[in-house]
Design a protein around this motif. Structure first.
Motif, PDB file in Angstrom:
ATOM      1  N   LYS A  51      -4.341  11.906  -3.826  1.00  0.00           N
ATOM      2  CA  LYS A  51      -4.018  10.909  -3.642  1.00  0.00           C
ATOM      3  C   LYS A  51      -5.294  10.076  -3.027  1.00  0.00           C
ATOM      4  O   LYS A  51      -5.427   8.681  -3.273  1.00  0.00           O
ATOM      5  N   GLN A 107      -7.811   9.316  -5.943  1.00  0.00           N
ATOM      6  CA  GLN A 107      -7.229   8.247  -6.612  1.00  0.00           C
ATOM      7  C   GLN A 107      -7.235   7.063  -5.884  1.00  0.00           C
ATOM      8  O   GLN A 107      -7.589   5.809  -6.666  1.00  0.00           O
ATOM      9  N   ALA A 108      -6.856   6.823  -4.507  1.00  0.00           N
ATOM     10  CA  ALA A 108      -7.125   5.386  -3.849  1.00  0.00           C
ATOM     11  C   ALA A 108      -8.198   4.918  -3.738  1.00  0.00           C
ATOM     12  O   ALA A 108      -8.697   3.741  -3.987  1.00  0.00           O
ATOM     13  N   ILE A 121       1.952   1.854  -3.539  1.00  0.00           N
ATOM     14  CA  ILE A 121       1.075   2.433  -4.367  1.00  0.00           C
ATOM     15  C   ILE A 121       0.852   3.893  -4.026  1.00  0.00           C
ATOM     16  O   ILE A 121       0.670   4.873  -5.031  1.00  0.00           O
ATOM     17  N   LEU A 168      -9.476   3.760  -7.085  1.00  0.00           N
ATOM     18  CA  LEU A 168      -8.624   2.299  -7.262  1.00  0.00           C
ATOM     19  C   LEU A 168      -9.330   1.055  -6.374  1.00  0.00           C
ATOM     20  O   LEU A 168      -9.998   0.213  -7.185  1.00  0.00           O
ATOM     21  N   LEU A 178       1.127   7.404  -6.554  1.00  0.00           N
ATOM     22  CA  LEU A 178       0.001   8.264  -7.152  1.00  0.00           C
ATOM     23  C   LEU A 178       0.562   9.707  -6.932  1.00  0.00           C
ATOM     24  O   LEU A 178       1.224   9.926  -6.112  1.00  0.00           O
ATOM     25  N   TYR A 234       0.853  -1.182   0.133  1.00  0.00           N
ATOM     26  CA  TYR A 234      -0.119   0.156  -0.096  1.00  0.00           C
ATOM     27  C   TYR A 234       0.767   1.238  -0.042  1.00  0.00           C
ATOM     28  O   TYR A 234       0.460   2.354  -0.384  1.00  0.00           O
ATOM     29  N   ALA A 275     -12.717   0.448  -8.258  1.00  0.00           N
ATOM     30  CA  ALA A 275     -12.409  -0.423  -9.580  1.00  0.00           C
ATOM     31  C   ALA A 275     -12.222  -1.689  -9.274  1.00  0.00           C
ATOM     32  O   ALA A 275     -12.543  -2.623  -9.843  1.00  0.00           O
ATOM     33  N   VAL A 276     -11.391  -2.083  -8.366  1.00  0.00           N
ATOM     34  CA  VAL A 276     -11.053  -3.552  -7.786  1.00  0.00           C
ATOM     35  C   VAL A 276     -12.217  -4.144  -7.443  1.00  0.00           C
ATOM     36  O   VAL A 276     -12.714  -5.180  -7.740  1.00  0.00           O
TER      37      VAL A 276
END
Length: 51
Positions: free
Chosen positions: A16, A19-20, A5, A23, A9, A2, A26-27
């Motif tokens: 950030k 964006q996290a 990642i 993500l 970013l 983590y 999306a997962v």
């Protein structure tokens, strides 16, 4: 992982975080709409027997 990642970013801390979050969503969407439906027929949940 983590931390890796987070360092990759771009942008400020607030960017950030957004964006996290994207993500993670999306997962989750990938799992719910692609992976789980693909795996579900292989699981034995419909083969319940009591004896």
């Amino acid at each position: 992982m983590y931390g890796w990642i987070w360092r990759r970013l771009p942008g400020s801390r607030a960017l950030k975080v957004v964006q996290a979050l994207v993500l993670v969503l999306a997962v989750v969407a990938l799992l719910l709409f692609v992976v789980f439906p693909w795996v579900e027929p292989m699981l034995p949940f419909n083969q319940v027997t009591t004896g």
